[in-house]
Design a protein around this motif. Structure first.
Motif, mmCIF file in Angstrom:
data_model
loop_
_atom_site.group_PDB
_atom_site.id
_atom_site.type_symbol
_atom_site.label_atom_id
_atom_site.label_comp_id
_atom_site.label_asym_id
_atom_site.label_seq_id
_atom_site.Cartn_x
_atom_site.Cartn_y
_atom_site.Cartn_z
ATOM 1 N N GLU A 56 0.936 -0.986 0.263
ATOM 2 C CA GLU A 56 -0.083 -0.074 -0.366
ATOM 3 C C GLU A 56 1.100 1.230 0.202
ATOM 4 O OE1 GLU A 56 -2.654 0.715 3.694
ATOM 5 O OE2 GLU A 56 -3.192 2.166 2.726
ATOM 6 N N ASP A 74 -11.387 0.559 1.684
ATOM 7 C CA ASP A 74 -10.446 0.604 3.203
ATOM 8 C C ASP A 74 -11.156 0.831 4.408
ATOM 9 O OD1 ASP A 74 -7.899 1.054 4.412
ATOM 10 O OD2 ASP A 74 -7.944 2.857 2.939
ATOM 11 N N GLU A 126 -8.353 1.469 -3.079
ATOM 12 C CA GLU A 126 -8.747 1.860 -1.720
ATOM 13 C C GLU A 126 -9.898 3.326 -2.227
ATOM 14 O OE1 GLU A 126 -6.327 0.774 1.999
ATOM 15 O OE2 GLU A 126 -4.991 -0.268 0.442
ATOM 16 N N ASN A 171 -4.591 4.875 -2.070
ATOM 17 C CA ASN A 171 -5.737 5.716 -1.343
ATOM 18 C C ASN A 171 -6.479 6.559 -2.479
ATOM 19 O OD1 ASN A 171 -6.131 4.343 1.204
ATOM 20 N ND2 ASN A 171 -3.428 5.160 0.989
ATOM 21 N N LYS A 219 -10.766 -4.850 2.918
ATOM 22 C CA LYS A 219 -9.735 -4.430 4.204
ATOM 23 C C LYS A 219 -10.026 -4.213 5.322
ATOM 24 C CE LYS A 219 -6.025 -2.608 2.864
ATOM 25 N NZ LYS A 219 -4.348 -1.626 2.557
HETATM 26 MG MG MG Z 1 -5.715 2.666 3.100
#
Ligand code: MG
Ligand code: C2E
Ligand code: MG
Ligand code: MG
Length: 284
Positions: A59, A179, A149, A117, A200
């Motif tokens: 990530e 996320d 995400e 993200n 996640k």
């Molecule tokens: Mg994240």
């Protein structure tokens, strides 16, 4: 000490300026400059495939390298970027850095998925899909290896419109992860209607294992039902990893494996990573 770093930066900004509101203005002004000067880098935190014991992805997490103040953590500046609209530009910079890195790793033969993200405002920007298209047109773009995400907040709104946008994004060759799963307040019916490849689990649930076991098991089942990988975030102890191993969770991410690392350190980490008898399961 990345979380600690975040806190230090906040207090550093606020105490020095004397007042949080003034500090905010200062950060805001410095941020507009930083976006222009591209003072941002990504650190990478590995994702461990629990069964094979291999690092299968990373990530990308943004850091602001302030020329005088040093490294500033995203919790300090992402919310301000969201409110001011600077996030569109910062978001583009992050995607550009992350995709370029993913291409480089792919070409170097490193078999890694990269997740990035995306904030709610960035997602709703009309130019977002075009930005993704432009990046996917880069030579060597690893189709299907880059995951975006998004949080459940992104999914609040007109479901047909969101579904259409998500389908456009997946058609270009990106995957979609939710996320901080389990912390949002959105209507869960989206789960089967949107093209999701990964859930996640929020750190707060992992933190409370084994007490939170029933919830984590529920999310694992949900993931299995929709064919999505489940990643546990914020795994800090061997006990947590053992629980996740016993309950067939797909992947783990957290300080137990390592904190997010600068790109060079990340590459060294991946190249030398061999799960000890402790980390990873018995089949390895
Ligand atoms: Mg994240
Ligand atoms: P997130 O996406 O949920 O990222 C995970 C955060 O948890 C990271 O903090 C990571 O360093 C931290 N973390 C990872 N493992 C552990 C652990 O075992 N224990 C604990 N206590 N923490 C752990 P970081 O890097 O400070 O990022 C915070 C948040 O900032 C991210 O949460 C994400 O929402 C946001 N963010 C980071 N980079 C970007 C970006 O490029 N764009 C956008 N829009 N948001 C970003
Ligand atoms: Mg998260
Ligand atoms: Mg989070």
């Amino acid at each position: 000490a990345s979380k600690q770093g975040g806190r230090n930066c906040t207090t550093f900004f606020t105490t020095e300026m004397g007042d949080a509101a003034i500090a905010r203005d200062k950060i805001e002004a410095a941020l507009s400059h930083a976006v222009l000067a591209e003072e941002f880098i990504l650190h990478y935190q590995p994702r461990l495939d629990i069964k094979s014991g291999k690092i299968v992805g990373a990530e990308g997490l943004v850091r602001w390298l302030h020329p005088e103040r040093g490294m500033v953590m995203p919790d300090v500046f992402i919310p301000i970027c969201e409110e001011t609209g600077l996030i569109d530009e910062l978001g583009r910079i992050v995607l550009e850095i992350g995709c370029t890195q993913a291409i480089a790793w792919h070409q170097a033969g490193l078999d890694l998925d990269v997740s990035l993200n995306v904030s709610p405002r960035q997602f709703s920007d009309p130019g977002f899909v075009t930005t993704l298209q432009d990046l996917a047109a880069k030579p060597g773009f690893p189709h299907g290896r880059i995951e975006l995400e998004i949080t459940e907040t992104v999914l609040i709104g007109e479901h047909n419109q969101i579904a259409e946008k998500l389908r456009a994004i997946t058609a270009i060759g990106y995957r979609i992860a939710i996320d901080d799963f389990g912390t949002g307040y959105s209507n869960l019916s989206y789960i089967s209607r949107f093209p999701l490849t990964c859930l996640k689990i929020d750190r707060s649930f992992i933190d409370q294992l084994p007490a939170s076991g029933p919830i984590v098991q529920l999310i694992l089942t949900l993931g299995q039902q929709i064919g999505a990988t489940v990643v546990s975030e914020g795994v800090e102890t061997q006990e947590q990893l053992d629980w996740l191993t016993d309950n067939n969770c797909g992947e783990a991410q957290g300080y137990l494996i390592t904190r997010p690392l600068a790109v060079g350190d990340f590459e060294r980490f991946v190249q030398t990573f061999a799960p000890s008898g402790q980390l990873g399961n018995d089949d390895y």
